[in-house]
Design a protein around this motif. Structure first.
Motif: not given
Length: 351
Positions: A326-331
């Motif tokens: 997926g995508v982390n907090e920073e995108g």
């Protein structure tokens, strides 16, 4: 200077002249000449008119020209007559000539440099070479200076000439020349001329104490025995604080070595024996080092086996294929991997 002081000086001068005449040091006519010169000097005016500023400046300029010319003569004498090393007179004022020095150290081979010698009005004696003088060497005592001079003259002391040329000692090598080498004759008691010394270095060259021990296998007690060898001592060239260097003549050392080891073949056999001993010692040292290394390697292997038995073998991760995380907090898009053995998860960022 007042009149009373002048009278006292004149009275002292007369008494001194009377003493010289009474002792017979000077004659009456000489005393009259001295008195006439003193009377003329007293009649001169003590105070002269001061010179103008222009005359003083002219005298200073003339003195500087003479000093520059004298320094240039000294530099030319030290550099020699080679045109390739002479200074260019036209461009000499553009460079600091006082800092220019010859590349060769003249004191290594010139004992008396006439270009720098000073006239002491008592013979051309270099005042800087005299001990315990105002400009001399303050660190050298007078006794040390006398000892150095005695050692220097000991080798070249003149001997009485023979009564007839046929009675003069001849060279034992060529049996012709009578001009013997002073060092070998006075120190080593050998009647050899200078030409034979130069032509036969295999017999009359000088050896150091270390060379005698390494090449002829002589010991320190043998070399220190003055009854066996003549020696010539000189200051150590490496440092003045080291022990004095001892020199031995090769023919005497070689004769004693042949007598000790049984001739030239015996000396060669001793050299071969010692070389074989060196090789054996090197081989023994090499084997000891190899044995020590093997013991150390076996100890390391045994220690590794004990650690594996106690804690188990070291785990090596085997990660699976990457899956989408997926995508982390920073995108940023990430990938995940998991170890098949222990389940350790890692995250990788896709750039």
């Amino acid at each position: 200077m007042n009149a009373e002081q002048k009278a006292r000086i004149e009275a002292n001068r007369r008494r001194a002249l009377e003493k010289l005449k009474s002792r017979g040091i000077i004659r009456d006519d000489q005393a009259k000449k001295i008195e006439s010169r003193n009377s003329l000097r007293l009649k001169r005016p003590l105070e002269q008119t001061p010179l103008p500023d222009s005359a003083i400046a002219e005298n200073r300029a003339k003195a500087m020209r003479l000093y520059t010319h004298h320094q240039q003569n000294l530099r030319d004498a030290s550099l020699g007559a080679n045109p390739s090393v002479e200074l260019d007179r036209a461009t000499s004022h553009k460079r600091p000539l006082d800092k220019i020095r010859p590349t060769v150290r003249k004191q290594d081979y010139i004992e008396y440099d006439l270009a720098t010698m000073k006239n002491s009005h008592g013979g051309f004696i270099n005042v800087d070479d005299q001990p315990n003088t105002e400009n001399g060497n303050q660190n050298q005592s007078f006794e040390d200076w006398k000892k150095a001079q005695r050692e220097r003259r000991a080798l070249y002391e003149d001997t009485e000439p023979p009564e007839h040329p046929s009675l003069a000692p001849r060279c034992t090598e060529c049996e012709i020349n009578t001009e013997l080498d002073p060092l070998l004759h006075d120190v080593f008691k050998l009647q050899v001329c200078k030409a034979c010394v130069k032509g036969h270095p295999e017999k009359f060259s000088l050896l150091t104490k270390t060379e005698c021990k390494e090449d002829y296998f002589l010991t320190d007690p043998e070399l220190n025995d003055t009854a066996l060898f003549h020696r010539f001592e000189k200051p150590n060239p490496h440092s003045g604080t080291f022990a004095r260097m001892q020199l031995f003549v090769r023919c005497q050392v070689e004769a004693f070595a042949y007598q000790k080891w049984g001739g030239e073949e015996g000396l060669d056999g001793e050299w071969q024996k010692r070389e074989e001993g060196k090789a054996q010692r090197r081989e023994k040292k090499y084997k000891e080092k190899m044995k020590e290394m093997r013991i150390k390697t076996r100890a390391q292997e045994y220690t590794k086996k004990l650690l594996d038995r106690k804690h188990g073998k070291e785990h090596v991760h085997e990660f699976s294929a990457a899956i989408d995380g997926g995508v982390n907090e920073e995108g940023l898009h990430i990938l995940k991997r998991r170890c098949i053995g222990c389940g350790l998860e890692t995250q990788e960022i896709m750039l």
